[in-house]
Design an enzyme around this catalytic site. Structure first.
Site, short mmCIF file in Angstrom:
data_model
loop_
_atom_site.label_atom_id
_atom_site.label_comp_id
_atom_site.label_asym_id
_atom_site.label_seq_id
_atom_site.Cartn_x
_atom_site.Cartn_y
_atom_site.Cartn_z
N PHE A 50 -6.27 4.67 -6.71
CA PHE A 50 -5.80 5.35 -5.48
C PHE A 50 -5.84 4.40 -4.29
CE2 PHE A 50 -8.41 9.20 -7.25
CZ PHE A 50 -7.65 9.21 -8.40
N HIS A 51 -5.41 3.15 -4.49
CA HIS A 51 -5.49 2.12 -3.45
C HIS A 51 -4.11 1.52 -3.17
CE1 HIS A 51 -9.96 1.44 -4.75
NE2 HIS A 51 -9.81 2.52 -4.02
N GLN A 52 -3.14 2.33 -2.84
CA GLN A 52 -1.78 1.86 -2.61
C GLN A 52 -1.73 0.95 -1.38
OE1 GLN A 52 -2.83 5.03 -2.67
NE2 GLN A 52 -1.66 6.25 -4.10
#
Length: 521
Positions: free
Chosen positions: A452-454
């Site tokens: 979840f680290h775009q």
């Protein structure tokens, strides 16, 4: 609401709240913070033990990638915070500063020592209120309480012993001297207050400024585009309460909408690749082909799952152990970061295929993690209206080097889970077992998801693909900055919350200087 403000900040996420709080504390410049989500005053945000309930909820944008060939044609879920505080309010509370190599790269790409390692340490010392082992590298009186989980699950001690027996040094603090090393294993740092509740950037930075007349925070306000006139950002169009409004920005517009929404908003505002904008009938304000490109995310594999001998409920943030290491000794810095997940964790394919237990106390997972992916993707428009969905070609595991690195990570996690040190805790391995060759590759592609680290879709730098300069100004547009994970030239080597707070702090310094306001923080 006023009709105009000195600074309009678009996005109340991890970095946006930092900027708004810091600028408001100066006491003069008027600041408007626009956030699409709500205030986040719910148990799922404040209680670290149930943070996963945020994923897929109304506090999540619920993005998903296009089908990825590297994931056996699967669409990867891409959660992103839609709430005041953004990812700092919904994600897993792991505070990882990043590696010295990250800041060396940022300085080299921008030519700005303000992004270098020494500058990063100074900013982190200003940010943190650290109550763990003393180090000259850590801050002790900043706005963000950072601590070690209290009374972690018993298996954590065995995991530390097992990892260190494999040559991964055990350290008391992975955010101190280990930031410059070849790897380590440790209990994770978390952004948790002494009373055991989550501290988001909304709580840490906006909370102390509540009631200031120069700060307006508007939730339920979705940014549509930036108004740009004669090469200068002059205002922001946003939707709130079912209507569309325009607000003037007298001095500065800041985009802090994250690695997906920031490039979308830039393109809808006429800033991006000329051919793409024209294809959608958008007037080209500035040709910047790098907008939306260079998309990156950390890869997390679900996972190496082990059944407990004695059931154990998750504690704290349910992820109290991590380690950093290299998949190849010749690499300049660690490229792997597996995480403990204190329950059985699989993908939408591997979980059902292996019949993983749903009771969270029956099993734990070592999830292989890749933090320096070679694969690159792109965020694109599907139409000229803000309502048109964004297209995310994530391109995960398209590079063979990423697959090779994850194979190493998976072997390490299985070795640790099946080690002598874990025997008192592990009854048996549930997933994946001793797979080799095509079966192993098939499992990895079915199991891979993200952290979840775009990031990285409006990168800072000086090359033709860069979008902002070292001062975070959009190339060729006056009074418009970007300050979020999208400005990273390459994704930071660890969970991205801490680097995003750092980016927010640096942005606040830069904007305050533009406003001619002396800073006292």
């Amino acid at each position: 609401m006023q009709d105009s403000y000195d600074v309009v900040i678009c996005g109340g996420g991890a970095a946006g709240c930092v900027i708004a709080g810091r600028l408001a504390s100066l006491g003069e410049a008027s600041v408007l913070l626009l956030e699409a989500g709500g205030p986040g005053e719910v148990a799922e945000v404040t209680d670290p033990r149930i943070w996963m309930r945020n994923i897929g909820s109304e506090r999540d944008w619920r993005f998903a990638s296009e089908p990825c060939a590297g994931l056996n044609g699967r669409r990867a879920p891409l959660p992103m915070g839609r709430v005041l505080g953004g990812g700092s309010s919904v994600n897993g509370l792991v505070w990882a500063r990043g590696h010295k190599a990250d800041f060396d790269l940022w300085e080299a790409e921008t030519g700005d020592p303000g992004w270098g390692f020494d500058a990063a340490i100074a900013l982190y010392r200003r940010i943190e209120s650290w109550d763990g082992p003393a180090s000259a590298l850590r801050g002790v009186d900043g706005p963000m309480p950072i601590t070690l989980p209290k009374d972690p699950v018993p298996v954590v001690g065995a995991l530390l012993d097992a990892a260190s027996s494999l040559g991964i040094p055990r350290v008391d603090d992975h955010n101190a001297e280990a930031m410059s090393g070849d790897g380590c294993c440790a209990v994770t740092n978390v952004n948790v207050a002494p009373d055991g509740t989550r501290v988001s950037t909304a709580r840490a930075y906006l909370g102390p400024q509540k009631g200031r007349s120069n700060l307006t925070v508007l939730t339920g306000a979705t940014v549509r585009r930036v108004r740009i006139e004669r090469g200068r950002a002059t205002g922001v169009e946003f939707e709130t309460g079912g209507g569309i409004r325009m607000v003037e920005a007298r001095r500065q517009v800041v985009l802090s909408l994250g690695g997906i929404q920031t490039p979308k908003t830039l393109m809808l505002s006429g800033v991006g690749d000329e051919s793409e904008l024209k294809r959608h009938g958008i007037e080209v304000v500035r040709h910047l082909p790098g907008v939306g490109g260079n998309f990156q995310d950390h890869i997390l594999v679900g996972g190496c799952v082990f059944e407990y001998r004695t059931p154990e409920k998750p504690r704290n943030n349910s992820a109290e152990f991590t380690f950093f290491c290299k998949s190849d000794a010749s690499l300049p810095s660690p490229d792997l970061q597996p995480m403990l997940e204190e329950t059985a964790f699989g993908s939408e394919v591997t979980g059902p295929a292996y019949g993983l237990p749903t009771d969270p106390s029956l099993a734990f997972t070592l999830a292989p993690g890749l933090i320096r992916p070679k694969s690159r993707g792109r965020v694109s428009l599907t139409g000229p209206r803000p309502e048109d969905p964004v297209r995310i070609d994530a391109n995960f595991l398209s590079e063979e080097a990423d697959v090779a690195a994850l194979r190493v990570a998976l072997d390490l996690c299985r070795d640790i889970g099946n080690s002598e040190a874990l025997r008192p805790f592990v009854k048996r391995e549930l997933m994946p077992g001793p797979l080799v060759g095509p079966e192993l590759l098939h499992f990895l592609r079915n199991a891979a998801g993200t952290y979840f680290h775009q990031s990285c879709t409006a990168k800072m730098g000086r090359d033709p693909q860069s979008v902002v300069d070292g001062s975070l100004r959009v190339h060729g547009i006056d009074n418009l900055r970007v300050a979020d994970a999208s400005v990273m030239p390459a994704i930071a080597g660890g969970n991205t919350l801490a680097p995003c707070v750092l980016i927010g702090e640096r942005a606040a310094d830069l904007i305050a200087a533009d406003l001619g306001k002396p800073t006292s923080w």
